[in-house]
Design a protein around this motif. Structure first.
Motif, PDB file in Angstrom:
ATOM      1  N   ARG A   1       1.166  -1.226  -0.174  1.00  0.00           N
ATOM      2  CA  ARG A   1       0.265   0.414   0.465  1.00  0.00           C
ATOM      3  C   ARG A   1       0.946   1.238  -0.092  1.00  0.00           C
ATOM      4  O   ARG A   1       0.177   1.808  -0.828  1.00  0.00           O
ATOM      5  N   ALA A   2       1.911   1.090   1.021  1.00  0.00           N
ATOM      6  CA  ALA A   2       2.987   2.152   0.721  1.00  0.00           C
ATOM      7  C   ALA A   2       3.472   2.572  -0.019  1.00  0.00           C
ATOM      8  O   ALA A   2       4.150   3.831  -0.492  1.00  0.00           O
ATOM      9  N   VAL A   3       4.306   1.326  -1.323  1.00  0.00           N
ATOM     10  CA  VAL A   3       4.903   1.667  -2.226  1.00  0.00           C
ATOM     11  C   VAL A   3       3.327   2.371  -3.430  1.00  0.00           C
ATOM     12  O   VAL A   3       3.853   3.162  -4.262  1.00  0.00           O
ATOM     13  N   ILE A   4       1.735   1.934  -3.609  1.00  0.00           N
ATOM     14  CA  ILE A   4       1.408   2.726  -4.913  1.00  0.00           C
ATOM     15  C   ILE A   4       1.141   4.031  -4.153  1.00  0.00           C
ATOM     16  O   ILE A   4       0.687   4.899  -5.398  1.00  0.00           O
ATOM     17  N   ALA A   5       1.132   4.155  -2.694  1.00  0.00           N
ATOM     18  CA  ALA A   5       0.509   5.774  -2.683  1.00  0.00           C
ATOM     19  C   ALA A   5       1.476   6.475  -2.859  1.00  0.00           C
ATOM     20  O   ALA A   5       1.900   7.561  -3.284  1.00  0.00           O
ATOM     21  N   GLN A   6       2.607   5.947  -2.675  1.00  0.00           N
ATOM     22  CA  GLN A   6       4.043   6.547  -3.435  1.00  0.00           C
ATOM     23  C   GLN A   6       3.688   6.816  -4.637  1.00  0.00           C
ATOM     24  O   GLN A   6       4.543   8.576  -4.985  1.00  0.00           O
ATOM     25  N   PHE A   7       3.839   5.860  -5.580  1.00  0.00           N
ATOM     26  CA  PHE A   7       3.983   6.242  -6.917  1.00  0.00           C
ATOM     27  C   PHE A   7       2.621   7.825  -7.478  1.00  0.00           C
ATOM     28  O   PHE A   7       2.740   8.290  -8.425  1.00  0.00           O
ATOM     29  N   ILE A   8       1.802   7.645  -6.653  1.00  0.00           N
ATOM     30  CA  ILE A   8       0.820   8.405  -7.280  1.00  0.00           C
ATOM     31  C   ILE A   8       1.320   9.800  -6.527  1.00  0.00           C
ATOM     32  O   ILE A   8       0.550  10.720  -6.465  1.00  0.00           O
ATOM     33  N   VAL A   9       2.236  10.601  -5.333  1.00  0.00           N
ATOM     34  CA  VAL A   9       2.128  11.416  -4.931  1.00  0.00           C
ATOM     35  C   VAL A   9       2.475  11.996  -6.565  1.00  0.00           C
ATOM     36  O   VAL A   9       2.645  12.991  -6.754  1.00  0.00           O
ATOM     37  N   SER A  10       2.768  11.414  -7.209  1.00  0.00           N
ATOM     38  CA  SER A  10       4.028  12.549  -8.436  1.00  0.00           C
ATOM     39  C   SER A  10       3.004  12.765  -9.642  1.00  0.00           C
ATOM     40  O   SER A  10       2.557  13.013  -9.847  1.00  0.00           O
ATOM     41  N   HIS A  11       1.349  11.973  -9.665  1.00  0.00           N
ATOM     42  CA  HIS A  11       0.427  12.353 -10.122  1.00  0.00           C
ATOM     43  C   HIS A  11      -1.258  13.026  -9.747  1.00  0.00           C
ATOM     44  O   HIS A  11      -2.319  12.500  -8.464  1.00  0.00           O
ATOM     45  N   THR A  12      -1.227  14.194  -9.616  1.00  0.00           N
ATOM     46  CA  THR A  12      -1.720  15.212  -9.226  1.00  0.00           C
ATOM     47  C   THR A  12      -2.678  15.341  -9.346  1.00  0.00           C
ATOM     48  O   THR A  12      -3.599  16.161  -8.777  1.00  0.00           O
ATOM     49  N   LYS A  13      -3.238  14.618 -10.428  1.00  0.00           N
ATOM     50  CA  LYS A  13      -4.871  13.860 -10.752  1.00  0.00           C
ATOM     51  C   LYS A  13      -5.307  13.415  -9.933  1.00  0.00           C
ATOM     52  O   LYS A  13      -6.305  12.959  -9.837  1.00  0.00           O
ATOM     53  N   ILE A  14      -4.749  12.769  -9.284  1.00  0.00           N
ATOM     54  CA  ILE A  14      -4.865  11.334  -8.374  1.00  0.00           C
ATOM     55  C   ILE A  14      -4.932  12.160  -6.795  1.00  0.00           C
ATOM     56  O   ILE A  14      -3.497  11.518  -6.520  1.00  0.00           O
ATOM     57  N   LYS A  15      -5.946  11.409  -5.734  1.00  0.00           N
ATOM     58  CA  LYS A  15      -5.781  11.437  -4.483  1.00  0.00           C
ATOM     59  C   LYS A  15      -6.156  10.125  -3.790  1.00  0.00           C
ATOM     60  O   LYS A  15      -7.226   9.463  -4.001  1.00  0.00           O
ATOM     61  N   VAL A  16      -5.474  10.222  -3.040  1.00  0.00           N
ATOM     62  CA  VAL A  16      -5.782   8.728  -2.056  1.00  0.00           C
ATOM     63  C   VAL A  16      -6.664   8.995  -0.933  1.00  0.00           C
ATOM     64  O   VAL A  16      -6.145   9.288   0.032  1.00  0.00           O
ATOM     65  N   VAL A  17      -7.647   8.671  -0.579  1.00  0.00           N
ATOM     66  CA  VAL A  17      -8.426   9.308  -0.004  1.00  0.00           C
ATOM     67  C   VAL A  17      -8.728   8.040   1.268  1.00  0.00           C
ATOM     68  O   VAL A  17      -8.844   8.400   2.392  1.00  0.00           O
ATOM     69  N   GLU A  18      -8.506   6.833   1.002  1.00  0.00           N
ATOM     70  CA  GLU A  18      -8.143   5.479   1.917  1.00  0.00           C
ATOM     71  C   GLU A  18      -7.835   4.946   1.530  1.00  0.00           C
ATOM     72  O   GLU A  18      -7.322   4.404   0.335  1.00  0.00           O
ATOM     73  N   GLU A  19      -7.293   3.422   2.827  1.00  0.00           N
ATOM     74  CA  GLU A  19      -5.826   2.188   2.084  1.00  0.00           C
ATOM     75  C   GLU A  19      -6.790   2.104   3.269  1.00  0.00           C
ATOM     76  O   GLU A  19      -7.689   1.631   4.260  1.00  0.00           O
ATOM     77  N   PHE A  20      -6.924   0.362   2.724  1.00  0.00           N
ATOM     78  CA  PHE A  20      -7.462  -0.999   3.697  1.00  0.00           C
ATOM     79  C   PHE A  20      -6.535  -1.775   3.358  1.00  0.00           C
ATOM     80  O   PHE A  20      -6.959  -2.269   2.588  1.00  0.00           O
TER      81      PHE A  20
END
Length: 237
Positions: free
Chosen positions: A13-32
């Motif tokens: 989950r941490a790896v995916i969240a980190q990769f998403i950081v560089s994509h400004t149009k995507i926001k992680v709202v929750e992790e499960f």
């Protein structure tokens, strides 16, 4: 775009969240860490994208998808390569990422996601099939292996019960799918359905006689309704 991540591995989950950081149009709202918690969340919230692990305790990723009446776009994330074919059965699945994920591969998945979301905004474009110049390959699942097939080498596709037979210039493959699904992946400027059970590569035609065409050593029937379109494709003198 709002997204959630569902994976029982905290590091994943941490790896995916980190990769998403560089994509400004995507926001992680929750992790499960499991699908059950995610289902409860989705009962009250809408999201655009789900990054979903397949193997989780008690509830697989595919089981989770089946609980959703109108699933958002989903990118599967797994350490198992053997479920890629099953994944293709779900229209909501955009891509299939195999762990460990590289950032470059993740970025390609986001590109696919953007194309899918854009097609929703522009339905007319979504119906357009790729041309031969836009796509050159697809993959089939054979004995838990994903085998790449170069589209220009395909000579014909034949429906046989619940399977299709794909013939190329050098090999023959039997795949558990439908003729319609393979037709959607073939560029219409190169391939033509000439019979309810056959799709042919029009560039591989050797001879045409009455209501049949010769491709390699195969004689393929041509239905009366499809014959005019076939003749129209030919460069006649």
């Amino acid at each position: 775009m709002n997204c959630i991540i569902i994976d029982d591995e905290m590091m994943a989950r941490a790896v995916i969240a980190q990769f998403i950081v560089s994509h400004t149009k995507i926001k992680v709202v929750e992790e499960f860490p499991n699908a059950i918690q995610a289902i409860k969340y989705l009962n009250e919230h809408n999201v655009d994208v789900i990054f979903l692990d397949i193997h989780m305790p008690d509830f697989t990723g595919f089981d989770f998808i089946k609980t959703l009446k109108t699933p958002p776009k989903i990118i599967l994330v797994t350490s198992d390569k053997n479920f890629a074919f099953e994944a293709f059965e779900f229209d909501c699945i955009v891509d299939y990422l195999v762990k460990p994920i590289t950032e470059d591969r993740f970025n390609k998945a986001i590109e696919k996601l953007n194309i899918h979301l854009q097609s929703i905004k522009n339905p007319s474009k979504a119906k357009e099939k790729p041309t031969a110049e836009e796509t050159n390959e697809f993959y089939v699942n054979i004995g838990h292996r994903l085998i790449k097939i170069d589209i220009p080498t395909v000579t014909l596709v034949k429906a046989k019960g619940d399977y299709i037979i794909i013939k190329t210039e050098t090999n023959t493959y039997t795949v558990h799918t439908t003729l319609k699904k393979i037709e959607d992946k073939l560029p219409p400027d190169l391939f033509l359905k000439v019979h309810r059970s056959f799709i042919i590569n029009t560039k591989k035609i050797i001879d045409i006689e009455d209501n049949s065409v010769l491709i390699g050593k195969d004689v393929i029937p041509v239905s009366r309704g499809n014959r005019p379109e076939l003749i129209n494709r030919l460069n006649l003198l």
